[in-house]
Design a protein around this motif. Structure first.
Motif, mmCIF file in Angstrom:
data_model
loop_
_atom_site.group_PDB
_atom_site.id
_atom_site.type_symbol
_atom_site.label_atom_id
_atom_site.label_comp_id
_atom_site.label_asym_id
_atom_site.label_seq_id
_atom_site.Cartn_x
_atom_site.Cartn_y
_atom_site.Cartn_z
ATOM 1 N N GLN A 1 33.328 34.578 46.079
ATOM 2 C CA GLN A 1 33.304 33.149 45.809
ATOM 3 C C GLN A 1 34.684 32.523 45.998
ATOM 4 O O GLN A 1 34.804 31.418 46.548
ATOM 5 C CB GLN A 1 32.790 32.898 44.396
ATOM 6 N N ALA A 2 35.717 33.251 45.576
ATOM 7 C CA ALA A 2 37.076 32.746 45.775
ATOM 8 C C ALA A 2 37.409 32.661 47.259
ATOM 9 O O ALA A 2 38.022 31.690 47.720
ATOM 10 C CB ALA A 2 38.080 33.654 45.048
ATOM 11 N N ASN A 3 36.991 33.685 48.008
ATOM 12 C CA ASN A 3 37.216 33.653 49.463
ATOM 13 C C ASN A 3 36.450 32.509 50.109
ATOM 14 O O ASN A 3 36.963 31.830 51.008
ATOM 15 C CB ASN A 3 36.789 34.983 50.082
ATOM 16 N N ALA A 4 35.201 32.302 49.663
ATOM 17 C CA ALA A 4 34.385 31.225 50.227
ATOM 18 C C ALA A 4 34.999 29.866 49.928
ATOM 19 O O ALA A 4 34.997 28.966 50.781
ATOM 20 C CB ALA A 4 32.965 31.313 49.686
ATOM 21 N N LYS A 5 35.529 29.682 48.718
ATOM 22 C CA LYS A 5 36.165 28.408 48.368
ATOM 23 C C LYS A 5 37.403 28.169 49.215
ATOM 24 O O LYS A 5 37.661 27.041 49.648
ATOM 25 C CB LYS A 5 36.522 28.407 46.880
ATOM 26 N N ALA A 6 38.183 29.236 49.449
ATOM 27 C CA ALA A 6 39.388 29.096 50.274
ATOM 28 C C ALA A 6 39.015 28.758 51.721
ATOM 29 O O ALA A 6 39.626 27.879 52.346
ATOM 30 C CB ALA A 6 40.212 30.387 50.218
ATOM 31 N N GLU A 7 37.989 29.449 52.258
ATOM 32 C CA GLU A 7 37.529 29.165 53.617
ATOM 33 C C GLU A 7 36.987 27.743 53.717
ATOM 34 O O GLU A 7 37.212 27.048 54.717
ATOM 35 C CB GLU A 7 36.460 30.174 54.020
ATOM 36 N N LEU A 8 36.266 27.322 52.692
ATOM 37 C CA LEU A 8 35.691 25.976 52.700
ATOM 38 C C LEU A 8 36.778 24.916 52.704
ATOM 39 O O LEU A 8 36.703 23.934 53.469
ATOM 40 C CB LEU A 8 34.783 25.807 51.484
ATOM 41 N N ALA A 9 37.782 25.091 51.881
ATOM 42 C CA ALA A 9 38.874 24.112 51.837
ATOM 43 C C ALA A 9 39.598 24.034 53.175
ATOM 44 O O ALA A 9 39.911 22.938 53.675
ATOM 45 C CB ALA A 9 39.851 24.483 50.720
#
Length: 328
Positions: free
Chosen positions: A31-39
């Motif tokens: 989830q942290a990786n997904a949030k970073a990729e999304l940003a």
């Protein structure tokens, strides 16, 4: 037979994937990786959206960013982690198989089911017993057509879920909540000096559904398309008095339609063939556009299938109403 082939293929593919060392479906901090990729993707997307893409490369870059943003948003909103690379997704496998079966097995099964609906009774002479009754011919034919399309739709819908049952029994139930893109539009870019245009999938108006919901929709669209196939087979059954001839004519029209569509890829009139839109889910998900070489929408596919159905049924009712059945 189709279910047996599908089960064998699923089993063979699972045997291959079972030899791959097990990997974690997703890291603990996915989830942290997904949030970073999304940003990062949203920041880059905001810059590129200010410029209208004029080349296939720029359009592909923009489309990839939009797809990444939609997927990350979906996964974070629904808490759906990516599947491990060594895990088969029975939902996706079945969806692909049904897309292929819609252009092969299922239409031919519908033709076999409906091909002798009227011609069979004409051959046996039992149609005369119905015609002499105080019932209008159009009412009699309408009832037979309704039975034909209803049975064809039910057969197609249940067959899709039979394929799904085989896949889930072999591969497991995982993958139901994985993202599936619908309402996808395909744009074709013409490059200088290129012989063919370059297709680019656009996600401007795309929506993301869980795979299980998308599969239910796909099964419903298959049932709807097979109602058009049933109408074609029904018309052949009215026009040709022999059950064998009517069934052969219906099968021949489907096979020839597929051959012509494949040979004339890229021609605008290919979209007017009913065989182009037997996979209505492909119209919605963008697959049909790649097949015919030009943009296609679900609304266009439904309209063309309806037009073919109306015209052919009009010919069937006209023929049946004027035919001298009692002296045949």
């Amino acid at each position: 037979m189709p279910r047996g082939v599908f089960a064998l293929g699923e089993h063979h593919e699972k045997q291959i994937y079972s030899r791959v060392p097990t990997q974690a479906a997703a890291s603990a901090d996915w989830q942290a990786n997904a949030k970073a990729e999304l940003a990062a993707a949203e920041a880059q997307l905001s810059l590129l959206e200010r410029q209208s893409p004029t080349s296939a490369g720029a359009a592909q870059t923009l489309a990839a960013l939009k797809q990444r943003v939609q997927e990350d948003r979906y996964r974070l909103a629904h808490d759906v982690a990516p599947l491990s690379p060594n895990l088969l997704n029975g939902w996706a496998e079945t969806s692909q198989f049904v897309g292929a079966a819609t252009k092969t097995f299922i239409p031919l099964l519908v033709v076999i089911l409906v091909g002798d609906m009227v011609a069979g009774e004409m051959t046996q002479g039992t149609i005369k017993l119905l015609v002499v009754r105080p019932v209008r011919r159009r009412t009699l034919l309408l009832g037979k057509w309704l039975v034909s399309v209803a049975s064809s739709a039910a057969l197609s819908f249940l067959l899709c879920f039979a394929f799904l049952g085989v896949a889930l029994a072999i591969d497991g139930p995982q993958g139901a909540m994985q993202p599936e893109w619908l309402n996808v539009y395909v744009r074709f870019f013409t490059q200088p000096g290129a012989l063919q245009s370059t297709p680019v999938v656009l996600y401007d108006h795309a929506v993301v559904w869980p795979m299980w919901q998308a599969f239910v929709l796909q099964s419903a669209l298959v049932a709807g398309a097979m109602m058009a196939v049933a109408s074609i087979a029904f018309t052949c059954s009215v026009l040709f008095p022999s059950a064998m001839v009517s069934t052969s004519a219906a099968m021949g029209s489907i096979i020839i339609g597929f051959v012509v569509a494949a040979m004339a890829r890229g021609q605008s009139w290919v979209k007017l063939l009913f065989t182009t839109h037997l996979s209505l889910y492909g119209d919605l998900a963008g697959g049909t556009a790649f097949t015919v070489g030009s943009p296609v929408t679900l609304a266009q596919g439904v309209a063309i299938l309806l037009a073919w159905t109306v015209v052919l049924l009009a010919a069937a009712f006209l023929r049946f109403g004027r035919q001298d059945i009692l002296n045949a």
